[in-house]
Design an enzyme around this catalytic site. Structure first.
Site, PDB file in Angstrom:
ATOM      1  N   LYS A 196      35.965  74.077  -7.378  1.00 25.15           N
ATOM      2  CA  LYS A 196      37.202  74.826  -7.102  1.00 25.15           C
ATOM      3  C   LYS A 196      36.813  76.185  -6.506  1.00 25.15           C
ATOM      4  CE  LYS A 196      39.980  77.619  -8.447  1.00 25.15           C
ATOM      5  NZ  LYS A 196      40.402  78.837  -7.710  1.00 25.15           N
ATOM      6  N   GLU A 270      28.474  82.985 -15.337  1.00 21.99           N
ATOM      7  CA  GLU A 270      27.866  84.104 -14.602  1.00 21.99           C
ATOM      8  C   GLU A 270      28.987  85.097 -14.363  1.00 21.99           C
ATOM      9  OE1 GLU A 270      26.871  86.555 -12.398  1.00 21.99           O
ATOM     10  OE2 GLU A 270      26.567  85.238 -10.667  1.00 21.99           O
ATOM     11  N   CYS A 304      28.363  91.101  -8.190  1.00 20.62           N
ATOM     12  CA  CYS A 304      28.315  91.199  -9.657  1.00 20.62           C
ATOM     13  C   CYS A 304      27.118  92.009 -10.116  1.00 20.62           C
ATOM     14  CB  CYS A 304      28.326  89.818 -10.287  1.00 20.62           C
ATOM     15  SG  CYS A 304      27.115  88.717  -9.569  1.00 20.62           S
ATOM     16  N   GLU A 401      33.828  97.414 -14.385  1.00 20.74           N
ATOM     17  CA  GLU A 401      33.362  96.897 -13.098  1.00 20.74           C
ATOM     18  C   GLU A 401      34.425  97.195 -12.042  1.00 20.74           C
ATOM     19  OE1 GLU A 401      33.031  92.576 -12.722  1.00 20.74           O
ATOM     20  OE2 GLU A 401      31.116  92.875 -11.698  1.00 20.74           O
TER      21      GLU A 401
HETATM   22  P1  NDP Z   1      38.510  85.573 -11.628  1.00 18.37           P
HETATM   23  O1  NDP Z   1      37.564  85.478 -12.767  1.00 18.37           O
HETATM   24  O2  NDP Z   1      39.965  85.464 -11.929  1.00 18.37           O
HETATM   25  O3  NDP Z   1      38.182  84.442 -10.536  1.00 18.37           O
HETATM   26  C1  NDP Z   1      37.011  83.678 -10.447  1.00 18.37           C
HETATM   27  C2  NDP Z   1      37.348  82.208 -10.222  1.00 18.37           C
HETATM   28  O4  NDP Z   1      37.964  81.651 -11.371  1.00 18.37           O
HETATM   29  C3  NDP Z   1      38.329  81.957  -9.085  1.00 18.37           C
HETATM   30  O5  NDP Z   1      38.050  80.733  -8.462  1.00 18.37           O
HETATM   31  C4  NDP Z   1      39.650  81.904  -9.839  1.00 18.37           C
HETATM   32  O6  NDP Z   1      40.652  81.287  -9.098  1.00 18.37           O
HETATM   33  C5  NDP Z   1      39.250  81.102 -11.048  1.00 18.37           C
HETATM   34  N1  NDP Z   1      40.104  81.239 -12.218  1.00 18.37           N
HETATM   35  C6  NDP Z   1      40.994  82.232 -12.519  1.00 18.37           C
HETATM   36  N2  NDP Z   1      41.567  81.999 -13.720  1.00 18.37           N
HETATM   37  C7  NDP Z   1      41.032  80.846 -14.206  1.00 18.37           C
HETATM   38  C8  NDP Z   1      41.205  80.076 -15.407  1.00 18.37           C
HETATM   39  N3  NDP Z   1      42.029  80.474 -16.366  1.00 18.37           N
HETATM   40  N4  NDP Z   1      40.478  78.949 -15.561  1.00 18.37           N
HETATM   41  C9  NDP Z   1      39.613  78.547 -14.626  1.00 18.37           C
HETATM   42  N5  NDP Z   1      39.410  79.220 -13.459  1.00 18.37           N
HETATM   43  C10 NDP Z   1      40.096  80.361 -13.251  1.00 18.37           C
HETATM   44  O7  NDP Z   1      38.232  86.901 -10.846  1.00 18.37           O
HETATM   45  P2  NDP Z   1      39.271  87.686  -9.883  1.00 18.37           P
HETATM   46  O8  NDP Z   1      39.229  87.042  -8.586  1.00 18.37           O
HETATM   47  O9  NDP Z   1      40.608  87.834 -10.529  1.00 18.37           O
HETATM   48  O10 NDP Z   1      38.583  89.118  -9.844  1.00 18.37           O
HETATM   49  C11 NDP Z   1      38.873  90.069 -10.878  1.00 18.37           C
HETATM   50  C12 NDP Z   1      37.654  90.870 -11.226  1.00 18.37           C
HETATM   51  O11 NDP Z   1      36.622  89.999 -11.677  1.00 18.37           O
HETATM   52  C13 NDP Z   1      37.027  91.599 -10.059  1.00 18.37           C
HETATM   53  O12 NDP Z   1      37.621  92.822  -9.828  1.00 18.37           O
HETATM   54  C14 NDP Z   1      35.607  91.715 -10.511  1.00 18.37           C
HETATM   55  O13 NDP Z   1      35.488  92.838 -11.344  1.00 18.37           O
HETATM   56  C15 NDP Z   1      35.363  90.465 -11.316  1.00 18.37           C
HETATM   57  N6  NDP Z   1      34.660  89.407 -10.559  1.00 18.37           N
HETATM   58  C16 NDP Z   1      33.356  89.212 -10.815  1.00 18.37           C
HETATM   59  C17 NDP Z   1      32.658  88.266 -10.101  1.00 18.37           C
HETATM   60  C18 NDP Z   1      31.223  88.035 -10.335  1.00 18.37           C
HETATM   61  O14 NDP Z   1      30.542  87.504  -9.475  1.00 18.37           O
HETATM   62  N7  NDP Z   1      30.717  88.389 -11.486  1.00 18.37           N
HETATM   63  C19 NDP Z   1      33.279  87.477  -9.050  1.00 18.37           C
HETATM   64  C20 NDP Z   1      34.691  87.719  -8.886  1.00 18.37           C
HETATM   65  C21 NDP Z   1      35.316  88.659  -9.619  1.00 18.37           C
HETATM   66  P3  NDP Z   1      41.491  82.178  -8.037  1.00 18.37           P
HETATM   67  O15 NDP Z   1      40.572  83.067  -7.306  1.00 18.37           O
HETATM   68  O16 NDP Z   1      41.979  81.168  -7.125  1.00 18.37           O
HETATM   69  O17 NDP Z   1      42.498  82.911  -8.831  1.00 18.37           O
END
Ligand code: NDP
Length: 493
Positions: A196, A270, A304, A401
């Site tokens: 996904k 991660e 990250c 973050e």
């Molecule tokens: P999320 O954790 O929401 O998104 C990461 C992935 O998980 C996306 O594919 C998202 O879908 C999906 N997802 C969201 N909710 C669920 C759920 N309940 N069950 C399963 N999968 C889910 O991160 P955000 O995009 O909202 O970013 C928010 C913050 O997270 C950022 O500001 C940053 O601080 C942090 N972040 C950290 C990352 C890292 O690499 N450590 C990467 C991304 C974000 P969808 O995007 O379609 O909503």
């Protein structure tokens, strides 16, 4: 790189400006509408629902993408199960390796096209997607293809078996690279995949699905279900998924961990980070400036393991901050498709709002802000590279973050104090140390509670090197032989 002379009067110094150097987008064909990739074919979603994906640099829609509902995810998992039992699972490691090598070669052949697509959909500078993301993506597939027929040599003394169907949920900051980190080891170890991608960056995963179709990967081995968080939760919660791999926010990671507790599903997480970058007075300062700039402004800070907290030894604090400010003034913010751009577009309006909110908290809590006065494009989501000085450890900008081009600067007097402050965070993903003393590097690295510690460099990645976190940055390792372990049952000796 062409330079354009800006006419000046005879009394003024000559001013030079970069001429635009745009990568062509003609190499990429984007469909008006994409279905889900299930069982080796693109099909309409049973949910009948679609969502737009935008170019964050212009806010123009690029395409409409299917939103997978529960019934669609059920179909994808069923296809992955059948492929696991009938084709991919029984296949010899050598045959699996041939498929993965073919995919790696095709990624290499199409790397320019994929890099342009990644930049269009995600906003990252083309010079990064072209020179960093795509070479690493191909590198991961080559690396894991090499292990597919040698698994028993990777872990002497244990009999590795695949787990079955892997459900993988990835974020928007490195869409293709996160796909490679997850899909390549899963397939090499003999698992099948339901992936996904993030809602804002689905296009490169769909292009990858098409590439595997052309490469002749058997149907069902890779399935791509696009959608938002809800689709992700259907994948994670599916009873017939044996392994969940998630990269994203700590908040969602915690939800997933709670949901999977007590089930037999294997899990790797991660999550977020608040990396400490530590500069001692004996460091090669000009190199350290470049390292710090790369550590926080690479990929707009959507990283990250970004070095988002800088600790500078007090004796050089002011000199080092001056050098950073001078360097910040030379960073070019703007159109990600221009090869001269250093900082491209912020991935989404939601992320831009989050960055603005945290930067505002930095101002109101009393830190001092510095931003170059570079002009930003009128449309699209952009944010200037930003430094905060006078930051204290309790400020939100030192704790949370930000996931944007914002650096919080603090100081220290002794190595012990640097360790204490660097470890004062719920996260534990990365750290960087700049000093000319090898013994100090080892002393510091021993004490850093971070999964990766770089010395006199930052943000260096290699397919053979494991990556992952401590504390609230998650658990499990990706990359290297460790990355294979996460996709294998090695309970039997
Ligand atoms: P999320 O954790 O929401 O998104 C990461 C992935 O998980 C996306 O594919 C998202 O879908 C999906 N997802 C969201 N909710 C669920 C759920 N309940 N069950 C399963 N999968 C889910 O991160 P955000 O995009 O909202 O970013 C928010 C913050 O997270 C950022 O500001 C940053 O601080 C942090 N972040 C950290 C990352 C890292 O690499 N450590 C990467 C991304 C974000 P969808 O995007 O379609 O909503």
């Amino acid at each position: 790189m062409a330079l354009t002379r800006i006419p000046s009067t005879s009394h003024e110094p000559l001013l030079w400006e970069y001429a635009e150097s745009k990568e062509s987008t003609e190499i990429v064909e984007i469909d008006d509408k994409y279905g889900l990739y299930i069982d080796g074919e693109f099909r309409a979603a049973k949910s009948k629902s679609y969502f737009p994906t935008l170019n964050p640099a212009t806010e123009e829609p690029l395409s409409q993408v299917a939103e997978a509902g529960e019934a669609d995810v059920n179909d994808a998992v069923a296809a992955a199960r059948t492929a696991y039992e009938e084709t991919w699972g029984p296949m010899s490691g050598a045959e699996r390796a041939k498929h993965i090598f073919r995919i790696a070669r095709m990624i290499q052949e199409r790397s320019r096209e994929l890099a342009v697509l990644e930049t269009l959909d995600g906003g990252k500078p083309i010079k990064e997607s072209r020179d960093i993301d795509l070479p690493l993506v191909a590198g991961h597939f080559f690396y894991y293809a090499g292990w597919a027929d040698k698994l028993e040599y990777a872990f002497p003394g244990i009999k590795p078996k695949p787990l079955g169907v892997a459900g993988q949920v990835i974020p928007w900051n490195f869409p293709m690279l996160m796909l490679a980190w997850k899909v390549a080891p899963a397939l090499a170890a003999g698992n099948t995949v339901v992936l996904k991608p993030a809602e804002t960056t689905p296009l490169s995963a769909l292009a990858f699905a098409r590439l595997t179709q052309e490469a002749g990967l058997p149907p069902g081995v890779l399935n791509v279900v696009t959608g938002a968080g809800k689709t992700g939760s259907f994948v994670v919660g599916h009873d017939d998924v044996d392994k969940v791999a998630f990269t994203g926010s700590t908040a969602v990671g915690k939800l997933i961990q709670k949901e999977l507790a007590g089930t037999s599903k294997k899990l790797t997480l991660e999550l977020g980070g608040k990396g400490a970058h530590i500069v001692f007075e004996d460091a090669p300062l000009d190199q350290a400036v470049e390292g710090v700039i790369n550590g926080i402004f690479f990929n707009q800070g959507h990283v990250c393991c970004a070095g988002s907290r800088l600790f500078v030894e007090e004796s050089i604090h002011d000199r080092f901050v001056d050098k950073l400010k001078r360097r910040l003034n030379t960073l070019r913010v703007g159109d990600p498709m221009d090869k001269n751009t250093d900082i491209g577009a912020i991935n989404s309006k939601a992320q831009l709002d989050r960055i603005n909110e945290l930067v505002e908290s930095g101002r109101s809590e009393g830190a001092e802000i510095f931003q170059p006065d570079s002009e930003l494009p009128k449309r699209g989501f952009y944010f200037r590279p930003t430094l905060f000085t006078g930051v204290s450890q309790s400020h939100r900008i030192a704790q949370e973050e930000i996931f944007g081009p914002v650096l919080s600067i603090l100081s220290f007097r002794t190595p012990e104090e640097a360790v204490e402050k660097a470890n004062n965070t719920p996260y534990g993903l990365s750290a960087g140390i700049w000093t000319s003393k090898g013994s100090r590097i080892l002393w510091m690295a021993d004490r850093m509670r971070a999964g990766v510690v770089w010395a006199n460099t930052f943000n260096k990645f290699d397919p053979a090197s494991p990556f992952g976190g401590y504390k609230e940055s998650g658990f499990g390792r990706e990359g290297g032989r460790h990355g294979l372990l996460a996709y294998m049952d090695w309970s039997e000796g």
